[in-house]
Structures are given as C-alpha cells and as structure tokens.
Design an enzyme around this catalytic site. Structure first.
Site, short mmCIF file in Angstrom:
data_model
loop_
_atom_site.label_atom_id
_atom_site.label_comp_id
_atom_site.label_asym_id
_atom_site.label_seq_id
_atom_site.Cartn_x
_atom_site.Cartn_y
_atom_site.Cartn_z
N ARG A 109 -3.49 -10.33 4.63
CA ARG A 109 -3.84 -10.31 3.20
C ARG A 109 -2.62 -9.80 2.43
O ARG A 109 -2.15 -8.70 2.69
CB ARG A 109 -5.05 -9.40 3.01
CG ARG A 109 -5.60 -9.33 1.60
CD ARG A 109 -6.81 -8.39 1.55
NE ARG A 109 -7.42 -8.35 0.22
CZ ARG A 109 -7.01 -7.53 -0.73
NH1 ARG A 109 -6.03 -6.68 -0.52
NH2 ARG A 109 -7.60 -7.56 -1.92
N LYS B 153 0.82 -1.21 0.00
CA LYS B 153 0.00 0.00 0.00
C LYS B 153 0.85 1.27 0.00
O LYS B 153 2.02 1.25 0.34
CB LYS B 153 -0.99 -0.02 1.16
CG LYS B 153 -2.12 -0.99 0.84
CD LYS B 153 -3.33 -0.86 1.67
CE LYS B 153 -4.40 -1.80 1.09
NZ LYS B 153 -5.40 -2.15 2.06
#
Ligand code: HH2
Length: 365
Positions: free
Chosen positions: A345, A310
């Site tokens: 994840r 991210k």
C-alpha cells in the site's frame, strides 16, 4: 534431529519460515513460500503459552517429518494446518484477476480528508480526487484505496455523514476509475454503501471490530476484506503500546479475526491480512514485524503491508516531511517483498512500481 520439547497442554505452536530466497539456497530441501517464487529451507518452531515463548528451535525442511513425529498428538493437526498455510498458493482475492498473485500488487492511496498525515487536504475536491485515482492507475496501481477518515495517531473519529459526504464523488466515479477500488473505513454503513457502489475491497484498520454491524455488512457481499491489526483507537494508540511478544500477539489477533470471518461464512479466498504498521506500535515493534514478516504467511491468506511515509520511516531515515519519505518507504516495501508480501500500500505509485518490477524480476529469474 530436532525434537519437540514436552510442552503443557495449553501451549500454542507457531511455525516461522526462515532462510528465504528466490531460489533454493544450497543443496538442501526447500518449500515454496505461499506458493510464490520464493522458497524457504528452514522452519523456526515456537511454542508459547499466552504469548510467552517457552521453546523455540530451528530445523531444516528436510527434517520436517521427523520433527512432526516428535510432536504430541494434540499438536500434529496444528502443525499440518500451519505447514499447508505456509506453502499453498494464494488464489486471487474474490477471483479477481487484478488481485491474483502471480506477481505482487500495488495499492495506491487516496485520502479525501483534510487531515491525513501525508496527503491531507490534497484531494478534497471530488474531480481532483478522481483525477488522481486515474493517474495512479496509469502509473501502475493495481487497486486504489480510498479513505475519508484519517486514522493517523491522534486522529478523531469523523461522523458517518461527513465520511459519506467526502466519499460520494469517488464512489460515484468507480466505473471511471477502471481498476478495482478499495474503501478504507471502520463503519458498517460506509462499507454497505461502498459495496453497493461497486467497491471490490473493504479495508478496515479495525479488522471488522470497530462497528458491530461490520461483519453483517460485508458477509453477504462478494467484496474482499483487508483485516488489519491495530492496538487501541487512533486517538490513543501511540500512548506507550506494550506487548509481551508483538509477533505472537499480532498473529493471534489476525488468526482470531480470520476465524471470526470463517464462522460468519466469509471464506479465506475473500481475506487479506495486514500487521498494521504504526497502529499501536513503537519503532521497535514495527521493525520486529518487518524483519519477521514471513511469519504471517502462517495465516494462510495474502499479506498487505502499509509502510508508506509512516513516522518510523521518517525517524529511521531522518526525514520530518512525510512527502519526502518515499525512498525509505520503498526500501521497507522491498524488504517486505523479499519475504513474500503480496500487496504494498503506497502513496508514490510510479516510484514504488519501479522498485516492485525490479524485485519481481530478481525473484523470478
Ligand atoms: N495505514 C493507514 C490507513 N489505512 N490500511 C491498511 N490496511 N494498512 C495500513 O498500514 C494503513 C491503512 C494510514 O496511512 P494513510 O492512509 O496514509 O494516512 P491517514 O490514516 O492519516 O489518512
């Protein structure tokens, strides 16, 4: 002895486990964190009115009973419920062995989109996508999360038809994938179709709010549900997100969504919660959530953490190319595991599996 302050009737109580370690630290009393291998020896009690903190204080687990005795009657039930949620073992999601939490679990990401922020366009061909799912399973993923709509900052919503067209080859291949499949979607009709095709989990970044048919679509099934916190829609969510207190507001939101599921007849054993890194959050918000992740065990359900590649990992690590953010993503994942996160994840399954094994051994020995 710590004493609860006199608080207004509308004050909400939160309990944040602190002093977390793989084994009891020091001589004092300790409690198991979410029934796992980690323990905590202190609790931070927070009282807040509308997400504004009016008191916070830390007390050791040994003083728990005394602290409780000083609480106003209206808050003792909440105190007991939070403490039970913080310490009780998490049963396997929907009773599925691959989602039991004797060890933390890995969710491998597979985006069949042209525009996902890190793997967009990589798996547009159905056969190639199925192959990648099998590779991730062989590398040690416990579950594969398939997404056909990017929810990166600035992404536009795709139509139902387009999302289903992208997903169909993978849904048809669920039996070949051999491990449980999760479908990352905000649309009720996609959820229903995925469940019919054999999806084990529905992962909704809007926590079943985006589509008013979502609760009904999942209610009668046996699928597990990931409820994620997001502030606003992907198209606009990164435009100056503001919170009074990001921890309390994300907690309140997830607690409300868990409650809404309960009211609809969806039991706790089907739910997973996720604070939603990068979804309507600045770098500082993301860091606060990561540093205080253990706070969210007070929700009483397993925690999923999605940090992989991210933007804030790239900003902090000085890496513009998402595919090169593996090391920072793994470091963040380990920090989450050390606070008892149950599911990571990730895109880089092989590498993350190695980090997870090491952290697991460290926690248990
Ligand atoms: N992050 C993304 C998508 N789905 N689901 C959960 N539960 N938690 C997350 O943090 C999360 C998520 C965004 O990442 P990615 O799927 O890699 O990208 P994109 O949305 O661009 O497809």
């Amino acid at each position: 002895m710590p004493e609860a302050p006199s608080v207004p009737r509308e004050a909400r109580l939160y309990l944040h486990p602190v002093g977390i370690g793989p084994q009891p630290t020091g001589e004092g009393a300790h409690l198991p964190l979410a029934g796992g291998p980690l323990c905590f020896h202190s609790l931070q009690a927070i009282f807040a009115v509308k997400a504004k903190r009016i008191y916070e204080g830390i007390f050791p687990v040994s003083a728990l009973g005394k602290f409780r005795d000083t609480l106003p009657k209206t808050l003792t039930e909440r105190f007991d419920a939070l403490l039970a949620r913080l310490t009780t073992p998490r049963p396997p999601v929907c009773g599925i062995k691959a989602l039991s939490f004797a060890k933390p679990r890995l969710m491998g990401i597979l985006n069949v989109t042209p525009d996902s922020f890190s793997d967009g366009g990589d798996f547009l061909d159905g056969a190639g996508a199925v192959k990648h799912a099998r590779v991730m399973a062989a590398e040690g993923a416990d579950i594969i999360d398939i997404g056909a709509e990017s929810t990166r900052p600035g992404a536009k919503e795709v139509s139902l038809e387009e999302e289903l067209t992208r997903l169909t080859p993978l849904l048809e291949a669920i039996p070949e994938i051999k491990i449980p499949v999760s479908v990352d979607t905000r649309k009720a009709k996609v959820m229903a179709r995925a469940i019919r095709a054999g999806a084990t989990l529905i992962n909704d970044v809007s926590a079943l709010r985006h589509d008013k048919g979502s609760l009904a679509a999942v209610r009668k099934s046996r699928a597990g549900i990931v409820l994620m916190h997001a502030r606003g829609d992907p198209a606009t969510m990164q435009k100056n997100p503001v919170y009074k207190d990001v921890l309390l507001e994300v907690f309140d939101f997830l607690e409300e969504r868990i409650g809404a599921c309960g009211t609809a007849g969806i039991g706790h054993e089907r739910l997973v919660a996720d604070p939603g890194f990068g979804f309507g959050k600045t770098r500082e918000h993301n860091l606060l959530l990561l540093r205080n992740l253990s706070f969210f065990h007070g929700l009483g359900v397993p925690l999923l953490v999605g940090l992989s590649r991210k933007r804030f990992i790239g900003e902090l690590g000085g890496e513009k190319e998402p595919k090169r953010r593996g090391p920072g993503s793994i470091a963040g994942g380990v920090l989450a595991l050390m606070q008892g996160a149950q599911i990571l994840r990730c895109h880089d399954v092989r590498e993350t599996r190695q980090a997870l094994q090491l952290t697991g051994f460290y926690q248990y020995c």
